[in-house]
Scaffold this motif. Structure first.
Motif, mmCIF file in Angstrom:
data_model
loop_
_atom_site.group_PDB
_atom_site.id
_atom_site.type_symbol
_atom_site.label_atom_id
_atom_site.label_comp_id
_atom_site.label_asym_id
_atom_site.label_seq_id
_atom_site.Cartn_x
_atom_site.Cartn_y
_atom_site.Cartn_z
ATOM 1 N N TRP A 137 0.835 -1.204 0.000
ATOM 2 C CA TRP A 137 0.000 0.000 0.000
ATOM 3 C C TRP A 137 0.872 1.257 0.000
ATOM 4 C CZ3 TRP A 137 -5.240 -0.080 -0.539
ATOM 5 C CH2 TRP A 137 -5.886 -1.303 -0.330
ATOM 6 N N SER A 140 2.308 2.200 -3.478
ATOM 7 C CA SER A 140 1.356 2.496 -4.550
ATOM 8 C C SER A 140 1.633 3.881 -5.128
ATOM 9 C CB SER A 140 -0.067 2.433 -3.993
ATOM 10 O OG SER A 140 -1.012 2.694 -4.993
ATOM 11 N N MET A 147 -5.009 5.712 -0.678
ATOM 12 C CA MET A 147 -4.368 4.453 -0.331
ATOM 13 C C MET A 147 -4.172 4.335 1.183
ATOM 14 S SD MET A 147 -3.975 2.653 -3.071
ATOM 15 C CE MET A 147 -5.546 3.348 -3.618
ATOM 16 N N SER A 151 -6.121 1.386 3.188
ATOM 17 C CA SER A 151 -5.248 0.308 3.658
ATOM 18 C C SER A 151 -5.711 -0.287 4.976
ATOM 19 C CB SER A 151 -3.815 0.840 3.810
ATOM 20 O OG SER A 151 -3.745 1.841 4.816
ATOM 21 N N VAL A 161 1.804 3.150 6.350
ATOM 22 C CA VAL A 161 1.441 3.474 4.966
ATOM 23 C C VAL A 161 1.510 4.985 4.770
ATOM 24 C CG1 VAL A 161 -0.419 3.461 3.254
ATOM 25 C CG2 VAL A 161 0.017 1.424 4.621
ATOM 26 N N PRO A 355 -6.180 -1.901 -4.408
ATOM 27 C CA PRO A 355 -6.620 -2.881 -3.406
ATOM 28 C C PRO A 355 -6.504 -4.326 -3.890
ATOM 29 C CG PRO A 355 -8.154 -1.053 -3.538
ATOM 30 C CD PRO A 355 -7.196 -0.866 -4.669
ATOM 31 N N ALA A 358 -2.809 -5.323 -3.870
ATOM 32 C CA ALA A 358 -2.310 -5.476 -2.503
ATOM 33 C C ALA A 358 -2.806 -6.780 -1.887
ATOM 34 C CB ALA A 358 -2.733 -4.288 -1.648
#
Length: 367
Positions: A137, A140, A147, A151, A161, A355, A358
């Motif tokens: 994440w 990204s 994000m 996350s 993140v 998503p 991930a």
């Protein structure tokens, strides 16, 4: 004698409750003061998302001192809805008309950036630099706030993140500003214009209604990250059909970003910061690899597309879309439509594929 014990026990409890009630007000004042103290210099340094980072840093200061100040959950959800509508402002169909004419070029450039950043995030996760899918994440390339917020719903550590996303966004902003040379003085005027722009209260009321409705629906259906995604989708659809003119006054955006910053920052602990400090060299190396890889892609894109190296670099920069947009708009010789088209296409792809990537890659990490 037996009756006196409860009475004595109740008195200290009452004093303790009164002290906590009073200290809560003082804590809020301290948090607001620290937020302003952090935000003002970040704002004048033109760092991306300064009105989010300032409150987040202020909340971290309180959190590591073990001062607990929970943010009401509805307020945090509504703040996500504000971000969703803010994103919808830039998702215009006219931008994608440019993509249709150069589909393979745009898609190839966007996918190269996404693949590079995903591989770096996967490597960090595989080497256990950050726990679970957090590195995926954090790596990204774009949509930093989105994000970070999404996350948490997928089991990642939102604090780490945020640390990785916003540190990279700041690095991208510095690199892009250095590339643009004289962009910084112009950015100050653009930022001032942003804060002084007029507000249509009728359009603002309609936008606020979309936010409240979208967040309420997301709560009813219990959709993961729905507080952000539903207002984004609904506002984009209504804007494209001419039924809504999205109006987000600066003070309203500032409140939304401040609530998000507080909600993220108050989750930090001393243990989290120690973990981030230990992982910092690896995170810094990952960010340098991202910037270097995107720089090489920019050189190839400039040769193929016959645009300036600065235009190509701004188009391929991994994140910091708001700062990139300001630099592109205020620097002579930059192909603004080209930059924003590629940035927007990548933003949308990351938004809807991030998503999935991930979740999928995190299964490989856990094996």
């Amino acid at each position: 004698m037996p009756d006196r014990t409860p009475a004595l026990a109740r008195k200290p409890a009452a004093r303790h409750l009164s002290f906590r009630h009073g200290s809560t007000g003082m804590t809020w004042c301290g948090l607001l003061g620290l937020s302003v103290l952090f935000t003002v210099p970040l704002h004048y340094l033109h760092l991306p998302a300064a009105i989010l980072l300032g409150p987040m840093f202020a909340a971290v200061v309180l959190a590591v001192r073990e001062i607990h100040l929970p943010i009401p959950h509805p307020a945090f959800l509504l703040a996500q809805g504000i971000v969703g509508c803010m994103i919808a402002c830039s998702l215009q169909v006219s931008i994608f008309s440019k993509v249709m004419g150069e589909g393979p070029l745009f898609l190839g450039g966007v996918m190269c950036v996404i693949v590079l950043c995903t591989l770096i995030g996967f490597s960090l996760a595989r080497w256990k630099v950050l726990p679970g899918s957090t590195a995926l994440w954090g790596a990204s390339p774009g949509a930093a706030t989105v994000m970070t917020l999404m996350s948490q719903g997928y089991g990642a550590d939102m604090r780490l993140v945020a640390f990785m996303q916003y540190f990279r966004a700041a690095a991208v902003a510095v690199a892009a500003t250095v590339m643009a040379h004289g962009a910084t003085p112009v950015m100050a005027d653009t930022t001032t214009a942003f804060w002084s722009m007029p507000t249509s209260w009728a359009a603002f009321a309609e936008t606020a209604g979309v936010i409240v409705a979208g967040v309420s629906l997301a709560h009813v259906v219990r959709l993961s990250a729905g507080a952000l995604m539903l207002p984004l989708i609904v506002a984009t659809a209504l804007q494209d059909t001419g039924l809504l003119s999205i109006e987000l006054p600066p003070w309203f955006l500032a409140i939304g970003y401040a609530v998000l910053g507080w909600g993220i920052g108050l989750r930090f602990t001393r243990a989290t910061l120690r973990y981030a400090a230990r992982a910092f060299p690896y995170i810094m190396l990952a960010i340098m690899l991202m910037l270097g890889g995107c720089g090489l892609m920019a050189l190839a894109l400039a040769r193929v597309r016959h645009v300036s190296v600065l235009t190509a670099y701004l188009a391929t920069s991994p994140g910091g879309e708001d700062t990139v947009a300001i630099i592109a708009a205020t620097t002579p010789g930059v192909d603004m439509p080209f930059v924003m088209a590629m940035q927007t296409v990548r933003f949308v792809l990351v938004l809807f594929t991030g998503p999935f990537l991930a979740r999928t890659l995190s299964r490989w990490v856990e094996r």
